[in-house]
Scaffold this motif. Structure first.
Motif, mmCIF file in Angstrom:
data_model
loop_
_atom_site.group_PDB
_atom_site.id
_atom_site.type_symbol
_atom_site.label_atom_id
_atom_site.label_comp_id
_atom_site.label_asym_id
_atom_site.label_seq_id
_atom_site.Cartn_x
_atom_site.Cartn_y
_atom_site.Cartn_z
ATOM 1 N N SER A 120 0.830 -1.209 0.000
ATOM 2 C CA SER A 120 0.000 0.000 0.000
ATOM 3 C C SER A 120 0.862 1.257 0.000
ATOM 4 N N PHE A 175 -4.690 -4.285 -4.165
ATOM 5 C CA PHE A 175 -6.011 -3.648 -4.200
ATOM 6 C C PHE A 175 -6.734 -3.921 -2.881
ATOM 7 N N THR A 176 -6.365 -3.180 -1.839
ATOM 8 C CA THR A 176 -6.917 -3.394 -0.504
ATOM 9 C C THR A 176 -7.607 -2.131 -0.001
ATOM 10 N N ASP A 177 -8.316 -2.282 1.112
ATOM 11 C CA ASP A 177 -8.936 -1.123 1.771
ATOM 12 C C ASP A 177 -7.881 -0.072 2.116
ATOM 13 N N VAL A 227 -6.670 1.870 -1.008
ATOM 14 C CA VAL A 227 -7.702 2.802 -1.476
ATOM 15 C C VAL A 227 -7.831 3.978 -0.514
ATOM 16 N N THR A 256 -18.673 2.251 -2.188
ATOM 17 C CA THR A 256 -17.800 1.178 -1.729
ATOM 18 C C THR A 256 -18.369 0.495 -0.496
ATOM 19 N N ASP A 294 -19.209 -3.453 -0.474
ATOM 20 C CA ASP A 294 -18.648 -4.361 0.534
ATOM 21 C C ASP A 294 -19.734 -5.165 1.238
ATOM 22 N N ASP A 314 -14.071 -8.164 -5.138
ATOM 23 C CA ASP A 314 -13.477 -7.122 -4.287
ATOM 24 C C ASP A 314 -12.187 -6.590 -4.900
ATOM 25 N N ASP A 315 -11.346 -7.471 -5.420
ATOM 26 C CA ASP A 315 -10.107 -7.030 -6.065
ATOM 27 C C ASP A 315 -10.403 -6.137 -7.261
ATOM 28 N N TRP A 335 -13.152 -4.389 -7.764
ATOM 29 C CA TRP A 335 -13.743 -3.141 -7.278
ATOM 30 C C TRP A 335 -12.674 -2.211 -6.709
ATOM 31 N N PHE A 336 -11.809 -2.716 -5.831
ATOM 32 C CA PHE A 336 -10.775 -1.873 -5.244
ATOM 33 C C PHE A 336 -9.759 -1.416 -6.283
#
Length: 137
Positions: free
Chosen positions: A14, A62-64, A67, A108, A112, A121-122, A124-125
């Motif tokens: 990240s 691609f994580t919270d 982002v 988002t 979720d 999820d991957d 989307w992120f």
């Protein structure tokens, strides 16, 4: 134990993405959307990256956290710098960013809650990450 090990990978990933974003913002200059070819190439490369990046790598990039860093923490820094300048154009640009960014963060939260598939999820992120980066320029 697996989640703790993932955290050791996700945090450096990240911050590496955040570093790339910060350096890109320093060396790339916004064109105000006047050159559509650049946008077409950007979206094509973003889609290819999101779709063809292997799942085990995408899960860590691609994580919270990524982002949040790219979509909120770095823009807070940039918007604060923009407010401190005497020019009003940069203030307007960042206000527009926050309006669109707020909508994307609200969506988002809904995504979720509705979708529980890791691959979705991957995607989307990844889409959010590239969208926030695109909004910088």
């Amino acid at each position: 134990m697996g989640q703790a090990n993932d955290l050791w990978i996700e945090v450096p990933c990240s911050f590496a993405v955040l570093t790339v974003v910060a350096l890109s913002y320093k060396f790339l200059h916004p064109n105000g959307g006047r050159v559509w070819k650049i946008h077409a190439i950007y979206f094509a490369s973003a889609i290819c990256t999101i779709v063809f990046l292997p799942h085990n790598i995408a899960t860590h990039i691609f994580t919270d956290l990524t982002v949040t860093l790219v979509g909120a923490v770095y823009p807070i820094y940039r918007a604060t710098k923009a407010v401190c300048t005497p020019f009003e154009d940069d203030d307007k640009e960042w206000l527009q960013f926050w309006m669109l960014g707020g909508v994307m963060f609200m969506v988002t939260t809904w995504v979720d809650d509705v979708i529980a598939d890791d691959r979705i999820d991957d995607i989307w992120f990844g889409s959010l990450l590239f969208s926030f980066f695109w909004l910088y320029f």
